[in-house]
Scaffold this motif. Sequence first.
Motif, PDB file in Angstrom:
ATOM      1  N   ARG A 257       0.854  -1.189   0.000  1.00  0.00           N
ATOM      2  CA  ARG A 257       0.000   0.000   0.000  1.00  0.00           C
ATOM      3  C   ARG A 257       0.891   1.240   0.000  1.00  0.00           C
ATOM      4  NH1 ARG A 257      -1.071  -2.650   4.934  1.00  0.00           N
ATOM      5  NH2 ARG A 257       0.179  -1.828   6.653  1.00  0.00           N
ATOM      6  N   CYS A 258       0.439   2.251  -0.679  1.00  0.00           N
ATOM      7  CA  CYS A 258       1.196   3.499  -0.798  1.00  0.00           C
ATOM      8  C   CYS A 258       0.252   4.638  -0.445  1.00  0.00           C
ATOM      9  CB  CYS A 258       1.705   3.657  -2.225  1.00  0.00           C
ATOM     10  SG  CYS A 258       3.463   3.832  -2.334  1.00  0.00           S
ATOM     11  N   TRP A 259       0.686   5.560   0.412  1.00  0.00           N
ATOM     12  CA  TRP A 259      -0.178   6.682   0.772  1.00  0.00           C
ATOM     13  C   TRP A 259       0.594   7.985   0.700  1.00  0.00           C
ATOM     14  CZ3 TRP A 259       1.055   2.882   4.445  1.00  0.00           C
ATOM     15  CH2 TRP A 259       1.969   3.275   5.421  1.00  0.00           C
ATOM     16  N   GLN A 260      -0.184   9.035   0.479  1.00  0.00           N
ATOM     17  CA  GLN A 260       0.373  10.372   0.411  1.00  0.00           C
ATOM     18  C   GLN A 260       0.663  10.877   1.828  1.00  0.00           C
ATOM     19  OE1 GLN A 260       1.179  11.777  -2.379  1.00  0.00           O
ATOM     20  NE2 GLN A 260       0.136  10.401  -3.813  1.00  0.00           N
ATOM     21  N   PRO A 261       1.499  11.915   1.949  1.00  0.00           N
ATOM     22  CA  PRO A 261       1.752  12.495   3.284  1.00  0.00           C
ATOM     23  C   PRO A 261       0.458  12.887   3.979  1.00  0.00           C
ATOM     24  CG  PRO A 261       3.295  13.381   1.694  1.00  0.00           C
ATOM     25  CD  PRO A 261       2.316  12.562   0.907  1.00  0.00           C
ATOM     26  N   VAL A 262       0.339  12.516   5.248  1.00  0.00           N
ATOM     27  CA  VAL A 262      -0.891  12.732   6.010  1.00  0.00           C
ATOM     28  C   VAL A 262      -0.916  14.150   6.560  1.00  0.00           C
ATOM     29  CG1 VAL A 262      -2.300  11.908   7.923  1.00  0.00           C
ATOM     30  CG2 VAL A 262      -0.902  10.290   6.616  1.00  0.00           C
ATOM     31  N   ALA A 263      -2.058  14.819   6.375  1.00  0.00           N
ATOM     32  CA  ALA A 263      -2.258  16.164   6.918  1.00  0.00           C
ATOM     33  C   ALA A 263      -3.441  16.145   7.875  1.00  0.00           C
ATOM     34  CB  ALA A 263      -2.500  17.175   5.791  1.00  0.00           C
ATOM     35  N   ILE A 264      -3.485  17.140   8.751  1.00  0.00           N
ATOM     36  CA  ILE A 264      -4.540  17.219   9.763  1.00  0.00           C
ATOM     37  C   ILE A 264      -5.873  17.514   9.080  1.00  0.00           C
ATOM     38  CG2 ILE A 264      -5.340  18.444  11.820  1.00  0.00           C
ATOM     39  CD1 ILE A 264      -2.446  19.032  12.489  1.00  0.00           C
ATOM     40  N   GLU A 265      -6.908  16.777   9.507  1.00  0.00           N
ATOM     41  CA  GLU A 265      -8.274  16.942   9.016  1.00  0.00           C
ATOM     42  C   GLU A 265      -8.347  16.768   7.500  1.00  0.00           C
ATOM     43  OE1 GLU A 265      -9.818  20.638  10.330  1.00  0.00           O
ATOM     44  OE2 GLU A 265      -9.827  20.094  12.449  1.00  0.00           O
ATOM     45  N   THR A 266      -7.529  15.895   6.979  1.00  0.00           N
ATOM     46  CA  THR A 266      -7.530  15.598   5.547  1.00  0.00           C
ATOM     47  C   THR A 266      -7.583  14.088   5.367  1.00  0.00           C
ATOM     48  OG1 THR A 266      -6.190  17.560   5.106  1.00  0.00           O
ATOM     49  CG2 THR A 266      -6.328  15.902   3.355  1.00  0.00           C
ATOM     50  N   LYS A 267      -8.416  13.657   4.438  1.00  0.00           N
ATOM     51  CA  LYS A 267      -8.557  12.232   4.176  1.00  0.00           C
ATOM     52  C   LYS A 267      -7.270  11.679   3.577  1.00  0.00           C
ATOM     53  CE  LYS A 267     -11.506   8.916   1.735  1.00  0.00           C
ATOM     54  NZ  LYS A 267     -12.671   8.770   0.825  1.00  0.00           N
ATOM     55  N   CYS A 268      -6.824  10.572   4.110  1.00  0.00           N
ATOM     56  CA  CYS A 268      -5.586   9.950   3.621  1.00  0.00           C
ATOM     57  C   CYS A 268      -5.880   9.181   2.341  1.00  0.00           C
ATOM     58  CB  CYS A 268      -5.008   9.011   4.679  1.00  0.00           C
ATOM     59  SG  CYS A 268      -3.516   8.151   4.153  1.00  0.00           S
ATOM     60  N   GLN A 269      -5.140   9.496   1.289  1.00  0.00           N
ATOM     61  CA  GLN A 269      -5.302   8.814   0.007  1.00  0.00           C
ATOM     62  C   GLN A 269      -4.325   7.637  -0.060  1.00  0.00           C
ATOM     63  OE1 GLN A 269      -4.747  11.328  -3.373  1.00  0.00           O
ATOM     64  NE2 GLN A 269      -5.023   9.664  -4.865  1.00  0.00           N
ATOM     65  N   MET A 270      -4.877   6.446  -0.208  1.00  0.00           N
ATOM     66  CA  MET A 270      -4.063   5.239  -0.200  1.00  0.00           C
ATOM     67  C   MET A 270      -4.332   4.433  -1.466  1.00  0.00           C
ATOM     68  SD  MET A 270      -3.900   2.253   2.711  1.00  0.00           S
ATOM     69  CE  MET A 270      -3.506   3.476   3.951  1.00  0.00           C
ATOM     70  N   ASP A 271      -3.276   3.926  -2.074  1.00  0.00           N
ATOM     71  CA  ASP A 271      -3.378   3.122  -3.287  1.00  0.00           C
ATOM     72  C   ASP A 271      -2.658   1.799  -3.072  1.00  0.00           C
ATOM     73  OD1 ASP A 271      -4.688   5.216  -4.704  1.00  0.00           O
ATOM     74  OD2 ASP A 271      -2.737   6.161  -5.047  1.00  0.00           O
ATOM     75  N   ILE A 272      -3.112   0.792  -3.809  1.00  0.00           N
ATOM     76  CA  ILE A 272      -2.449  -0.514  -3.808  1.00  0.00           C
ATOM     77  C   ILE A 272      -1.504  -0.568  -5.000  1.00  0.00           C
ATOM     78  CG2 ILE A 272      -2.788  -3.002  -3.991  1.00  0.00           C
ATOM     79  CD1 ILE A 272      -5.434  -2.704  -2.632  1.00  0.00           C
ATOM     80  N   VAL A 273      -0.257  -0.927  -4.759  1.00  0.00           N
ATOM     81  CA  VAL A 273       0.761  -0.995  -5.804  1.00  0.00           C
ATOM     82  C   VAL A 273       1.475  -2.339  -5.706  1.00  0.00           C
ATOM     83  CG1 VAL A 273       1.095   1.511  -5.789  1.00  0.00           C
ATOM     84  CG2 VAL A 273       2.564   0.060  -4.383  1.00  0.00           C
ATOM     85  N   ILE A 274       2.233  -2.647  -6.745  1.00  0.00           N
ATOM     86  CA  ILE A 274       3.079  -3.839  -6.764  1.00  0.00           C
ATOM     87  C   ILE A 274       4.524  -3.385  -6.868  1.00  0.00           C
ATOM     88  CG2 ILE A 274       3.700  -5.956  -7.991  1.00  0.00           C
ATOM     89  CD1 ILE A 274       0.862  -6.196  -8.953  1.00  0.00           C
ATOM     90  N   LEU A 275       5.327  -3.725  -5.869  1.00  0.00           N
ATOM     91  CA  LEU A 275       6.762  -3.462  -5.919  1.00  0.00           C
ATOM     92  C   LEU A 275       7.408  -4.601  -6.696  1.00  0.00           C
ATOM     93  CD1 LEU A 275       9.164  -1.725  -5.086  1.00  0.00           C
ATOM     94  CD2 LEU A 275       9.295  -3.030  -2.963  1.00  0.00           C
ATOM     95  N   CYS A 276       7.841  -4.307  -7.899  1.00  0.00           N
ATOM     96  CA  CYS A 276       8.231  -5.338  -8.850  1.00  0.00           C
ATOM     97  C   CYS A 276       9.576  -5.959  -8.467  1.00  0.00           C
ATOM     98  CB  CYS A 276       8.295  -4.748 -10.257  1.00  0.00           C
ATOM     99  SG  CYS A 276       8.645  -5.958 -11.525  1.00  0.00           S
ATOM    100  N   ASN A 277       9.613  -7.271  -8.511  1.00  0.00           N
ATOM    101  CA  ASN A 277      10.864  -8.013  -8.362  1.00  0.00           C
ATOM    102  C   ASN A 277      11.389  -8.506  -9.704  1.00  0.00           C
ATOM    103  OD1 ASN A 277      11.839 -11.195  -8.035  1.00  0.00           O
ATOM    104  ND2 ASN A 277      12.899  -9.764  -6.672  1.00  0.00           N
ATOM    105  N   CYS A 278      10.475  -8.851 -10.617  1.00  0.00           N
ATOM    106  CA  CYS A 278      10.852  -9.317 -11.949  1.00  0.00           C
ATOM    107  C   CYS A 278       9.727  -8.983 -12.915  1.00  0.00           C
ATOM    108  CB  CYS A 278      11.124 -10.825 -11.935  1.00  0.00           C
ATOM    109  SG  CYS A 278      11.581 -11.511 -13.544  1.00  0.00           S
ATOM    110  N   ILE A 279      10.084  -8.596 -14.134  1.00  0.00           N
ATOM    111  CA  ILE A 279       9.093  -8.301 -15.167  1.00  0.00           C
ATOM    112  C   ILE A 279       9.537  -8.966 -16.457  1.00  0.00           C
ATOM    113  CG2 ILE A 279      10.194  -6.082 -15.727  1.00  0.00           C
ATOM    114  CD1 ILE A 279       7.361  -5.043 -16.384  1.00  0.00           C
TER     115      ILE A 279
END
Length: 676
Positions: A257-279
């Motif tokens: 999971r990857c999220w943006q810097p958290v700020a006060i009274e702001t909704k945290c935006q979180m995304d699911i990512v794949i940290l690639c080992n091989c492609i």
Amino acid sequence: CKMASRVLAANTDCKDQVIRFFLETHKSDVLQILEKDDAWKHYSIKISFMELCDHSPMTCQLILTHAQQMLQTLNDAFVKAEEQVIQALVQDEEDHYYTVKKQVHVRLCDFCSNTCGPDVSRFIVPKSEDIGKFISFSGTVIRTSLPKMLESCREFKCNKCNHTFKVEADVEQHYMISKPPKCPAPEFCPSTKFTKMESQPTKGHYYRDYQEIKVQEQIQKLEIGTIPRSICVILEDDLVDLCKAGDDVTVVGTVMRCWQPVAIETKCQMDIVILCNCIQVNNEEKSVLLVTEEMKKEYNEFWESHKDSPLTGRNIILASLCPQVFGLYVVKLCVSLVLIGGVSRMDESGTKTRGESHLLLVGDPGTGKSQFLKYSACLMPRSVITTGIGSTQAGLTVTAVKDSGEWQLEAGALVLADGGVCCIDEFNSIKEHDRGSIHEAMEQQTISVAKAGLVCKLNTRCTVLAATNPKGQYDTEQSVSVNIAIASPLLSRFDLVLVLLDTANEEWDRVVSSFVLGGSKLADSANSSFLWSMEKLRNYISYVKSLKPAMTPEANKVLSQYYQFQRQADTRNAARTTVRLLESLVRLSQAHARLMFREFVTLQDAIVSITAVECSMLGTALLGSGSPLHISFPADPEGEYKVQEKAVLQKLGLSTYLDRCSDPSESVRRLSSSQN
């Protein structure tokens, strides 16, 4: 704590097993990396997951559950293997210079879905429940970002005790480097004041290449009505720039999971990512299916049983194409030739001639055009189907998208269909200024992009199957270009243009109505029990597309004479009688030779390609003009071919060729069953 201690103990045992695995099975790879000069460069070694599983099942089990920790263990084990190899080599080769490479990454590949299960090897985007798992995901790259160089490690010094330490970048926080809450010195130090070390090396562990790509689920592997989803994949170090938009890839990595810097009274935006080992890029495999030796034997036996009447065997294959549509013998022949395609070639100067053919179906409503497009999209392993009403220039080619403050290229339909077929319905509904964008894509099979400061070239090596309705009532006195309102430059890029006119025909209406009311059980040209299944037909097309039939002098002579005849005709259509006509004849002849399972393009293949092109030459046709809609499968295909062959050769002044081809089986060499 108990769980962590167990993992740590198992980790130590696995490390010893992996070191032995490298020394026993990959010693040559270790030596190859040791001989490299640059010690700071990133190196990769690909390891088969199934091979590692046979050697150390416990290691593979821990990789699936504790991916990041075990991947680092594999990298450390390879470095230890390097050190042991050097110790053995120094005693034997004192003059040879070897250096231990610290920046080595073990890449795991070859995940078998039958062995690993659907949870590991999958075709759908992972969800939140998969966070932390090690998976293999197959999809299509639709967007690539520009490569960057990120700071992955920073060195600090404590202002109180002068302790120097490193802080790694946090991938889950977009590579943010945060200062620790207190000094991590071994001896207790309550200081919270740190100074960044200015003199840092610019290589190795402190900086790394970084790129993000967006991978979408493959449409042909989803259920009907499912909207394909996409996921962001993070590439690091030597994995950067290994793929481009439109590529079919298999990504192996850890779901995070990857999220943006958290700020006060702001909704945290979180995304699911794949940290690639091989492609792995699967472009060479996207149009090739697995054809077993049993299938090859079955195909050879089929043609062996029809060696006395090969056209009868061919018509069984054609009747298996889109069996829900009755008749339309010429249309099924042309569609099969276009899907198989010819042989692409490149001359000494580097100029490439495309092997993919293009087909345009023009006809009245209810003539089965969309049925052929949908069936072709299901038949080919890689396909994209779209309609002209909702397609723009950017949707067909490539679009520039601004994401996170930077411009990125996102692939369109023609780029995603690279190596397959792109089906475009309602082709005349595409706006005039949008049609010009596909000129280069259809002939040069590339798309040159210059948008938002991004200049590149993408491949569009695909077959275009398009369907359109005439502009009002079709006027046979006018050319095709006037009836469908498509300019000649675009029309000349289609190898075949079939006009399906729904004229009154009492006999045809009676047969078609019996076919429809009988539940599509009426036999067309052969018994329905002999028809091939879609899977068998798909495998056969994939197999014959690997053949490269060579042209014979007789075929070259006939095609050349026909091209000259069309050029000298008084009522010739300038849009259809360009040099592209000759190239189309060559491609269609090669496609028919592939369809007939031959290694040479014979006179029969040339005659059949001419009869197919004749359907597009309404005004200057050698065999007379007739609607392909009302042409059913012939009862005697060999006899009808003889009539067509005689008519074509006599019109072209090549009657001497009639005696040379009395028995087509004598001039044709079939492929042996042992040929791949």
